[in-house]
Design a protein around this motif. Structure first.
Motif, PDB file in Angstrom:
ATOM      1  N   ASP A  80     -42.357  24.589 111.909  1.00 51.41           N
ATOM      2  CA  ASP A  80     -42.723  25.317 110.690  1.00 51.41           C
ATOM      3  C   ASP A  80     -41.827  26.529 110.495  1.00 51.41           C
ATOM      4  O   ASP A  80     -41.549  27.273 111.444  1.00 51.41           O
ATOM      5  CB  ASP A  80     -44.183  25.808 110.769  1.00 51.41           C
ATOM      6  N   ARG A  81     -41.387  26.734 109.256  1.00 54.04           N
ATOM      7  CA  ARG A  81     -40.729  27.982 108.886  1.00 54.04           C
ATOM      8  C   ARG A  81     -41.793  28.926 108.362  1.00 54.04           C
ATOM      9  O   ARG A  81     -42.450  28.640 107.362  1.00 54.04           O
ATOM     10  CB  ARG A  81     -39.687  27.735 107.796  1.00 54.04           C
ATOM     11  N   LEU A  83     -42.785  32.921 107.224  1.00 55.84           N
ATOM     12  CA  LEU A  83     -42.325  34.247 106.817  1.00 55.84           C
ATOM     13  C   LEU A  83     -43.449  35.244 107.011  1.00 55.84           C
ATOM     14  O   LEU A  83     -44.570  35.017 106.545  1.00 55.84           O
ATOM     15  CB  LEU A  83     -41.898  34.237 105.348  1.00 55.84           C
ATOM     16  N   THR A 100     -42.434  27.646 116.408  1.00 53.41           N
ATOM     17  CA  THR A 100     -42.181  27.848 114.983  1.00 53.41           C
ATOM     18  C   THR A 100     -40.928  28.707 114.803  1.00 53.41           C
ATOM     19  O   THR A 100     -40.425  29.300 115.758  1.00 53.41           O
ATOM     20  CB  THR A 100     -43.371  28.546 114.299  1.00 53.41           C
ATOM     21  N   GLU A 101     -40.422  28.751 113.564  1.00 55.19           N
ATOM     22  CA  GLU A 101     -39.298  29.615 113.226  1.00 55.19           C
ATOM     23  C   GLU A 101     -39.841  30.749 112.351  1.00 55.19           C
ATOM     24  O   GLU A 101     -40.268  30.503 111.216  1.00 55.19           O
ATOM     25  CB  GLU A 101     -38.223  28.840 112.457  1.00 55.19           C
ATOM     26  N   THR A 103     -39.514  34.415 110.412  1.00 57.77           N
ATOM     27  CA  THR A 103     -38.674  35.453 109.823  1.00 57.77           C
ATOM     28  C   THR A 103     -39.570  36.610 109.423  1.00 57.77           C
ATOM     29  O   THR A 103     -40.593  36.417 108.759  1.00 57.77           O
ATOM     30  CB  THR A 103     -37.924  34.939 108.580  1.00 57.77           C
ATOM     31  N   HIS A 126     -37.550  33.016 118.800  1.00 57.47           N
ATOM     32  CA  HIS A 126     -37.851  32.260 117.579  1.00 57.47           C
ATOM     33  C   HIS A 126     -38.014  33.166 116.361  1.00 57.47           C
ATOM     34  O   HIS A 126     -38.371  32.695 115.275  1.00 57.47           O
ATOM     35  CB  HIS A 126     -39.131  31.445 117.770  1.00 57.47           C
ATOM     36  N   HIS A 143     -38.536  27.546 100.519  1.00 60.16           N
ATOM     37  CA  HIS A 143     -37.886  27.653 101.831  1.00 60.16           C
ATOM     38  C   HIS A 143     -38.876  27.670 102.994  1.00 60.16           C
ATOM     39  O   HIS A 143     -38.583  27.148 104.066  1.00 60.16           O
ATOM     40  CB  HIS A 143     -37.032  28.913 101.869  1.00 60.16           C
ATOM     41  N   PHE A 144     -40.042  28.284 102.797  1.00 59.42           N
ATOM     42  CA  PHE A 144     -40.983  28.477 103.896  1.00 59.42           C
ATOM     43  C   PHE A 144     -42.195  27.553 103.774  1.00 59.42           C
ATOM     44  O   PHE A 144     -42.679  27.279 102.678  1.00 59.42           O
ATOM     45  CB  PHE A 144     -41.464  29.933 103.944  1.00 59.42           C
ATOM     46  N   ASP A 145     -42.674  27.099 104.937  1.00 57.86           N
ATOM     47  CA  ASP A 145     -43.892  26.293 104.974  1.00 57.86           C
ATOM     48  C   ASP A 145     -45.130  27.168 104.803  1.00 57.86           C
ATOM     49  O   ASP A 145     -46.105  26.767 104.158  1.00 57.86           O
ATOM     50  CB  ASP A 145     -43.996  25.542 106.313  1.00 57.86           C
ATOM     51  N   CYS A 170     -42.192  29.800  98.875  1.00 54.46           N
ATOM     52  CA  CYS A 170     -43.098  28.956  99.661  1.00 54.46           C
ATOM     53  C   CYS A 170     -43.093  27.545  99.078  1.00 54.46           C
ATOM     54  O   CYS A 170     -43.067  27.355  97.863  1.00 54.46           O
ATOM     55  CB  CYS A 170     -44.513  29.530  99.628  1.00 54.46           C
TER      56      CYS A 170
END
Length: 243
Positions: A80-81, A83, A100-101, A103, A126, A143-145, A170
């Motif tokens: 999962d990305r 934010l 997860t990734e 940011t 991560h 871009h984000f999950d 999202c």
């Protein structure tokens, strides 16, 4: 903005069921105080530059339950990305699953400097950190999950712009979780919050933000609201991004 990005970190109110929210999307009858003013972005940055050295000591223990619950609700899956908007000093960063990734963005460089040290201390490989205005990021669409915005909706100069930007970046059907203090329904407490509204620029946040700012925001399907932290003074809102 001109600021450089810091290096990536490589090393009580009852819960309201979703059905009730569909019928009554704004459980708070309170309106925005007439004198509630825009907080200029420079004022937000300045205020949190002042808060940075003492932020963890003043708010860490108080905010932690809400942060933990937000991470639990979003339930990050492998790959999962995610934010985290308004990541601040990084108090919630060690809670995110390492598969997860993540940011984290914030407008305050001084807050992010502390978050960077926390990343190194906990070896959060991560996590990446960036200085960005959450109301206008440079991330691509969808871009984000999942997105978490903890204690930030009442901080940004224009909350609707923040919500619009989160929806943009999202994915369709993605989850957005907001943890924030909203205008309290008790008349005395709400009166105090409204009196403090004049000092929003000094404090760095609005004290009487109505829940309708989130619950009536276009394109969000509210899935749950629940009280978090001591006394239920803060509210967690989970929403699905409808596109």
């Amino acid at each position: 903005m001109a600021a450089k990005n810091p290096p990536h970190c490589t090393d009580s109110r009852p819960t309201m069921p979703a059905e009730d929210l569909a019928l009554n999307p704004d459980p708070s009858p309170l309106s925005v105080p007439a004198r509630q003013k825009h907080i200029p972005l420079a004022k937000v940055r300045s205020a949190y530059g002042r808060w940075a050295p003492v932020y963890d000591e003043l708010f860490g223990a108080c905010f932690k339950p809400g942060q933990r619950r937000a991470v639990e609700v979003l339930a990050g899956q492998p790959g999962d990305r995610i934010l985290e908007v308004g990541v601040g000093t990084g108090l919630a960063l060690p809670l995110w699953p390492r598969h997860t990734e993540v940011t984290g963005i914030d407008i305050s460089e001084r807050m992010l400097q502390r978050a960077e040290r926390l990343c190194k201390r906990h070896r959060l490989k991560h996590v990446k950190l960036r200085v960005l205005d959450a109301q206008a990021t440079d991330f691509p669409d969808n871009h984000f999950d999942k997105i978490a915005a903890m204690y930030v909706v009442s901080v940004v100069p224009h909350a609707p712009a923040l919500l619009t930007e989160m929806r943009r970046i999202c994915k369709p059907g993605g989850r957005i979780v907001i943890v924030n203090h909203f205008a309290h329904p008790h008349p005395f407490i709400n009166g105090c919050e409204r009196l403090l509204a004049d000092y929003a620029a000094l404090l760095g946040f609005h004290t009487a933000m109505p829940t309708a700012v989130v619950t009536k925001s276009p394109g969000l399907r509210i899935l749950r609201t629940e009280a978090v932290n001591w006394g239920g003074y803060w509210t967690l809102i989970e929403a699905e991004n409808l596109k």
